[in-house]
Design an enzyme around this catalytic site. Structure first.
Site, mmCIF file in Angstrom:
data_model
loop_
_atom_site.group_PDB
_atom_site.id
_atom_site.type_symbol
_atom_site.label_atom_id
_atom_site.label_comp_id
_atom_site.label_asym_id
_atom_site.label_seq_id
_atom_site.Cartn_x
_atom_site.Cartn_y
_atom_site.Cartn_z
ATOM 1 N N SER A 245 64.688 25.426 76.382
ATOM 2 C CA SER A 245 64.988 24.835 77.674
ATOM 3 C C SER A 245 66.257 25.465 78.249
ATOM 4 O O SER A 245 66.303 26.678 78.436
ATOM 5 C CB SER A 245 65.111 23.310 77.534
ATOM 6 O OG SER A 245 65.083 22.687 78.797
ATOM 7 N N ASP A 342 53.618 22.503 79.978
ATOM 8 C CA ASP A 342 55.018 22.168 80.229
ATOM 9 C C ASP A 342 55.153 21.619 81.649
ATOM 10 O O ASP A 342 54.897 22.325 82.618
ATOM 11 C CB ASP A 342 55.888 23.418 80.055
ATOM 12 C CG ASP A 342 57.368 23.112 79.999
ATOM 13 O OD1 ASP A 342 57.822 22.271 80.791
ATOM 14 O OD2 ASP A 342 58.072 23.715 79.180
ATOM 15 N N HIS A 375 56.860 20.587 77.168
ATOM 16 C CA HIS A 375 58.248 21.020 77.059
ATOM 17 C C HIS A 375 58.856 20.372 75.809
ATOM 18 O O HIS A 375 58.576 19.222 75.496
ATOM 19 C CB HIS A 375 59.006 20.561 78.305
ATOM 20 C CG HIS A 375 60.334 21.198 78.488
ATOM 21 N ND1 HIS A 375 60.491 22.468 79.014
ATOM 22 C CD2 HIS A 375 61.587 20.751 78.232
ATOM 23 C CE1 HIS A 375 61.776 22.765 79.076
ATOM 24 N NE2 HIS A 375 62.461 21.733 78.604
#
Length: 425
Positions: A245, A342, A375
């Site tokens: 991330s 995601d 994610h």
């Protein structure tokens, strides 16, 4: 009770649908992400809990009426949907092999990720057998600033001596939250079992920190590593970097901006090169639209909390904060990993970055797209996480083997021919 079972069935069906098609609309993005993330990556545990709840509701009179039977049907459909996400995670090995990387996912005698951690995820918080962890080592101290890291390394001395490869782990959290105690633990433990020395690194966070403070801190670590690696049995000339991330964005920045004076104030002469990068679900472009309707630099997060400058008058500042700006021919090898579902950073962001990197870089650029993954999929030690970690370890170990043999990073010829397009699992 029939209406309780109906409500349960509706909830399970909606949760399963969200896992397959997460929502991105205003007000729904964050709750949709968390619900999908937990459902997908803890699918076996979710199925057990859902089945138990449905059985209890049915046993206590839930089937006395049309509402209960409707709820049961919806609950079964929801569990079937979650089972489908679990089946997708079981195909992760295929996805990794399709990435084009010589990962040797099933080499004879190579330790696998422990099954106990998949059954009881909190076990990943405990150092694995044969791993020694040294916590809160200070790597940068200036006045009241004290930045710390945790070191993961094999408990036993290396047979015949010699230095081990090093791995830098950068946590995520949108540049404003996160800590070394929360992320990268499954990977660092596994890498240490395989003979690596891992460094889980903290850095200053916004809004107190202003970009590029985050990157400057991490470059201080790289300089510190070159000076202190041998104290921990690591090779100062071999360091790879990984993170997810915001940590994926910072991983790419560390790898692509080696020795850029602007990001090394006061230590411009320090060598900050790394030998490989593995960014997970990162952001690579703040100044161009494409994966979002407008550039990510225009968001409140970036303008008010991280960069703290209005995008319209400072587009160049956001360009300088974007890894895509620093793509170069002598970039280190990259292995980019992203989940196909995601909902926070669209998978198109990774595809676009990989395409541009492959056009310019003279090093291997590998890409693995995880089927059905949300994610942050690697935070939990799920089946998918285990297979990805094993694949990353084989890839990085291959880079280190080439380094020890004095060879430039490369991918076998039959693999190189397949690297023209991003591999989608």
């Amino acid at each position: 009770m029939p209406y309780v079972l109906l409500a349960l069935g509706v909830l399970l069906a909606l949760t399963a649908a969200n896992a397959h098609a997460p929502r991105r609309g205003p007000g729904l993005l964050t709750p949709s992400f968390f619900a999908g993330w937990l459902t997908i990556e803890l699918a076996p545990h979710v199925l057990v809990v859902w089945a138990a709840a449905t059985a209890l509701a049915a046993a206590f009179g839930g089937l006395d009426g049309w509402a209960g039977w409707t709820g049961l049907a919806l609950a079964v459909l929801g569990m079937a949907g979650v089972a489908a996400t679990l089946a997708a995670s079981r195909r992760t090995v295929v996805t990794l092999r399709d990435s084009g990387a010589p990962l040797e996912l099933d080499p004879e005698g190579a330790p696998r990720y422990p099954l106990a951690h998949l059954i009881v995820p909190p076990l990943c918080l405990v150092p694995r057998k044969g791993v020694r962890v040294e916590r809160n080592v200070v790597y940068r101290q200036e006045g009241r600033l004290r930045l710390k890291l945790d070191v993961f390394r094999p408990a036993a001395e290396r047979a015949g001596g010699g230095l081990r490869p090093g791995l830098m782990q950068i946590h995520g959290g949108a540049w404003v939250i996160g800590d070394k105690r929360e992320q990268g633990l499954p990977l660092l433990n596994h890498m240490a079992v395989q003979g690596w020395v891992g460094f889980n690194v903290n850095y200053r966070l916004s809004p107190r920190a202003t970009w590029p403070d985050h990157l400057i801190d991490l470059k201080h670590f790289v300089a510190w590593y070159k000076e202190h690696a041998e104290e921990y049995g690591a090779d100062p000339d071999f360091l790879c970097v990984t993170g997810g991330s915001a940590g994926g964005h910072l991983t790419a920045m560390v790898a692509l901006t080696a020795n850029v004076p602007e990001f090394q104030p006061g230590f411009e002469d320090a060598d900050t090169t790394v030998q490989g990068a593995v960014p997970f679900y990162g952001f690579y472009n703040f100044f161009e639209a494409g994966t979002f309707p407008r550039p990510f630099g225009t968001t409140r997060l970036m303008e008010r909390m991280v960069v703290k400058q209005p995008f319209a008058e400072n587009r160049e500042v956001y360009a300088k904060a974007s890894p895509v700006t620093y793509i170069r021919e002598d970039a280190p090898p990259f292995f980019v990993i992203h989940g196909s579902r995601d909902s926070l950073i669209p998978v198109a962001e990774a595809r676009r970055f990989v395409e541009r990197l492959r056009e310019v870089s003279g090093s291997p650029v590998l890409y693995a797209e995880m089927r059905g993954a949300q994610h942050g999929f690697d935070v939990f030690p799920s089946y998918r996480t285990a297979r990805v970690i094993e694949g990353v370890e084989r890839y990085l170990t291959g880079l280190h083997r080439q380094y020890r043999q004095g060879r430039a990073p490369e991918v076998p010829g039959e693999v190189t021919r397949s690297l023209g397009e991003p591999s989608v699992g």
